[in-house]
Write an enzyme that holds these catalytic residues in place. Structure first.
Site, PDB file in Angstrom:
ATOM      1  N   HIS A  46       0.804  -1.063  -0.345  1.00 47.59           N
ATOM      2  CA  HIS A  46      -0.266  -0.470  -0.189  1.00 47.59           C
ATOM      3  C   HIS A  46       0.864   0.735   0.031  1.00 47.59           C
ATOM      4  O   HIS A  46      -0.117   2.460  -0.533  1.00 47.59           O
ATOM      5  CB  HIS A  46      -0.926  -0.305   0.944  1.00 47.59           C
ATOM      6  CG  HIS A  46      -2.173   1.181   1.537  1.00 47.59           C
ATOM      7  ND1 HIS A  46      -3.157   1.500   0.559  1.00 47.59           N
ATOM      8  CD2 HIS A  46      -1.520   2.101   2.144  1.00 47.59           C
ATOM      9  CE1 HIS A  46      -3.810   2.252   1.156  1.00 47.59           C
ATOM     10  NE2 HIS A  46      -2.566   3.342   1.463  1.00 47.59           N
ATOM     11  N   GLU A  68      -2.508  -5.315  -4.029  1.00 46.76           N
ATOM     12  CA  GLU A  68      -3.159  -5.353  -3.383  1.00 46.76           C
ATOM     13  C   GLU A  68      -4.476  -5.559  -2.620  1.00 46.76           C
ATOM     14  O   GLU A  68      -4.623  -6.365  -1.683  1.00 46.76           O
ATOM     15  CB  GLU A  68      -3.670  -3.410  -2.582  1.00 46.76           C
ATOM     16  CG  GLU A  68      -2.498  -2.382  -2.012  1.00 46.76           C
ATOM     17  CD  GLU A  68      -3.597  -1.172  -1.755  1.00 46.76           C
ATOM     18  OE1 GLU A  68      -3.313  -0.799  -0.687  1.00 46.76           O
ATOM     19  OE2 GLU A  68      -3.336  -0.535  -2.870  1.00 46.76           O
ATOM     20  N   ASN A 439      25.343 -22.266  -8.735  1.00 48.24           N
ATOM     21  CA  ASN A 439      26.082 -22.723  -9.443  1.00 48.24           C
ATOM     22  C   ASN A 439      25.855 -24.623  -8.301  1.00 48.24           C
ATOM     23  O   ASN A 439      25.452 -25.447  -8.805  1.00 48.24           O
ATOM     24  CB  ASN A 439      27.455 -23.730  -8.960  1.00 48.24           C
ATOM     25  CG  ASN A 439      28.288 -22.575 -11.186  1.00 48.24           C
ATOM     26  OD1 ASN A 439      27.915 -23.239 -11.607  1.00 48.24           O
ATOM     27  ND2 ASN A 439      28.427 -21.550 -11.179  1.00 48.24           N
TER      28      ASN A 439
END
Length: 704
Positions: A46, A68, A439
């Site tokens: 928000h 939201e 990796n």
């Protein structure tokens, strides 16, 4: 100027909220029923929405608004979190991060978020079963062609291009795209720049050269370039650079330059209007925040959003929190450190003179100066130090995504995140760590079926740890995966001519493992979109060595691998124990010393050709500093009794024999310069109060 000020505050706040969103989303994934976490996520989203709307970044605002809506249903128990919702929200966070990075790079923060928005709306409608094609959105944030005004030229640059065309030279607009899985983008960009500068002149780049060097760009960069080289030859040369995915080249003529000149004028007018609008917005900040926060929301109650709107703007408007911090250029801190280093040398000289002259008023003044400078020293030292947590925080989310895409189960265990490191090193170490962790997960940790068959737990573990040792910081990445196949590495090395068959027979396991860092070396059976073990490790090694560090790897086949990175703290001032060997003086970093003691020769024993001593119910090796440094006028084997330093490197201890202790001092660490490189056992030098030079011993090099 005002606009830049507000933009800077917005970017700081946005990055903080994005980091918090990622961390809390990971927490929520582990505890999907915890509504309190959803509340925290909702508030961050928000606030980010309100900030973005006020700054005019509509795509950022619209995407967070739809997030939201979803979160509001969850926090009101109208919707249950599931894998589809988590994946969608994580993709949104990637897109938001991409847009913020675009703004950092000088862009407008725009992106096509329509697919992500539609996916979130489908979740709200309860129609989330349809296949979502929004996965491409995060990658597309800054991957498309650059807007023409991003490479806007000033009058001087336009004039240079015009004259170049008139003199018969070719002018090109070049856009280079780096592979998506490339970790060290800045290094590849540097290689392209170096190639271009060998064959012509770069007139303008976007982003700026400084931003590119600091890795502040996405997958592409553009330049205006003057050269005599042919277009096809130029394209082939750029594509020949490793990890360059594509390049587009357009030759620029007189008419194109005329259009750019017109665009320049229009852009200048637009910039003036933007500054004016920003001033008007900042003057009416409370009024401006209300419409942004009260955008249409089908799910959230109007009263709720209305209450939170002013709070969302509190920080960007320059509240108390923003006023308590300032940004300082690293170069200024470097100058401050150098000046204070010189002050310390003079302080030591004054202390020695005061002890010789023995005047009370002089002694008192010097003692007061010493106390004040000690306090100042603590402040100066802390200014540049940053916890490695700022880098480590981004990895849990990365590991979660990689494990999910590879259908593996992986736990990331982080220890020592509070360990502090110099800011310049922190800024540079992130990409090498990303590569090594990728990796470990891709080619270190086995698939679930393979781990079960090998009698291992289904979930693999990657340990990421940091700790201090002497005036160095060690960062380790250790996995409990399949380890490194010695024979496979040797076969690849022989095939590629990295070593000869005769050399291969003499190599130890650790030396074979280090072959992974040879340029272009890879043992991957197939090209992976994540990373093959060994691919690009040459760049990782080069990057770490450029920071004054080194990287080593140890492995046990079938059990796992450990990459260890040793980095200097790069501090100019350290606490040290001054010792002497005959007529010579040396300094040991105090942080690596465990204990000092006096030892008799009959306490030292010889076991299998090595000297050892009993220390606190354990046996530790004994090292003669005089032998190691070939002291010209001191031999400890001729003494019945000698002094001993017990030093530590990680969990390992060793006893170092010295002639005598002088004192504990704050010393200024000076590098040995570019002519004295790879000195064994020595990390630098210092100037003592009497003007003598003392070498600083590197304790980490003494313990193997």
């Amino acid at each position: 100027m005002e606009m830049n000020q507000y933009l800077s505050i917005f970017l700081d706040e946005a990055n903080d909220h994005l980091q918090a969103l990622n961390e809390n989303m990971l927490r929520l994934e582990q505890e999907p029923e915890d509504i309190s976490i959803v509340q925290v996520i909702f508030r961050s989203a928000h606030t980010l929405k309100g900030m973005s709307a006020t700054m005019g970044f509509e795509d950022l605002a619209s995407l967070t608004h739809e997030m939201e809506n979803v979160l509001d249903l969850v926090r009101n128990n109208q919707l249950k979190m599931n894998e589809t919702i988590f994946d969608a929200l994580f993709k949104c966070l990637d897109a938001l991060e991409g847009m913020v990075q675009d703004v950092v790079g000088g862009g407008d923060g725009k992106a096509d978020v329509s697919e992500l928005v539609e996916q979130l709306k489908a979740i709200v409608r309860g129609d989330a079963g349809k296949p979502a094609s929004a996965a491409s959105a995060p990658g597309g944030v800054a991957d498309g062609p650059l807007v023409a005004t991003e490479l806007l030229l000033d009058q001087y640059q336009l004039s240079v291009l015009q004259q170049s065309i008139e003199s018969g030279l070719k002018v090109f607009h070049i856009e280079v795209f780096i592979r998506e899985d490339c970790v060290l983008k800045a290094v590849r960009a540097y290689m392209v720049f170096e190639l271009l500068e060998r064959n012509g002149d770069i007139i303008k780049s976007h982003p700026s050269v400084q931003d590119i060097e600091q890795d502040k760009f996405d997958r592409s960069f553009s330049v205006y370039y003057v050269s005599q080289i042919d277009e096809e030859q130029l394209k082939a040369a750029i594509l020949n650079v490793s990890e360059i995915e594509d390049v587009t080249i357009m030759q620029v003529d007189r008419s194109s330059l005329a259009e750019l000149d017109q665009s320049k004028e229009q852009e200048s007018q637009a910039a003036l209007q933007a500054v004016k609008a920003m001033r008007e917005t900042s003057a009416a900040a409370p009024a401006a925040s209300a419409p942004a926060a009260s955008a249409p929301n089908d799910s959230a109650p109007a009263a709720d959003t209305g209450k939170k709107a002013p709070a969302a703007q509190a920080k960007p408007a320059g509240g108390a929190a923003a006023g308590r911090t300032i940004r300082v250029d690293i170069d200024r801190l470097d100058k401050l450190m150098n000046l204070f280093s010189e002050l310390l040398i003079d302080r030591a000289r004054l202390e020695q003179l005061a002890s010789e002259v023995r005047r009370n008023d002089l002694t008192e003044t010097v003692e007061h100066m010493a106390r004040v400078s000690s306090d100042l020293q603590n402040i100066v030292l802390k200014l540049r130090m940053v916890p490695v947590e700022s880098v480590f925080n981004r990895f849990p989310r990365m590991v979660r995504d990689l494990a999910k895409s590879l259908d593996k189960k992986v736990d990331l265990v982080i220890t020592g995140a509070e360990t502090e490191l110099d800011r310049t090193v922190i800024d540079e170490i992130g990409d090498p760590l990303v590569h090594l962790i990728r990796n470990s997960i891709d080619h270190g940790i086995e698939p679930v079926a393979d781990r079960t068959a090998a009698g291992k737990p289904e979930t693999g573990t990657v340990h990421l740890r940091a700790y201090h040792s002497g005036n160095h910081v060690f960062i380790e990445i250790e996995d409990d995966g399949r380890g490194i196949n010695r024979q496979k590495v040797l076969d690849t090395a022989l095939k590629r001519g990295v070593v000869t068959p005769e050399e291969a027979k003499k190599l130890t396991d650790d030396e074979v493992n280090m072959l992974l860092f040879a340029p272009g070396f890879s043992t991957a059976d197939k090209i992976s979109d994540i990373s093959g073990r060994g691919v690009g490790l040459d760049v990782v090694k080069s990057k770490i060595e450029s920071l004054g560090g080194q990287v080593t790897v140890t492995s046990a086949f079938g059990k796992g691998s450990k990459f260890s990175i040793q980095l200097p703290l790069t501090l100019s001032i350290i606490s040290a124990m001054l010792i002497k060997l005959g007529s010579e003086k040396y300094a040991f970093p105090l942080s690596s010393i465990v204990e000092t003691a006096t030892v008799r020769r009959d306490q030292i024993r010889e076991v299998h050709g090595s000297r050892v001593i009993e220390y606190r119910s354990s046996i530790i090796p004994v090292l003669s500093l005089a032998e190691l440094l070939e002291s010209p006028d001191y031999r400890d084997d001729q003494e019945e009794e000698t002094e001993m330093l017990v030093i530590r490197k990680g969990e390992k201890l060793a006893a170092v024999l010295v002639d005598d202790f002088i004192a504990q001092n704050e010393i200024v660490l000076k590098t040995m310069g570019k002519y004295l490189t790879n000195l064994q056992f020595v990390s630098g030098a210092t100037i003592l109060g009497d003007g003598q030079v003392a070498l600083i011993i590197d304790p980490n090099s003494l313990i193997k």
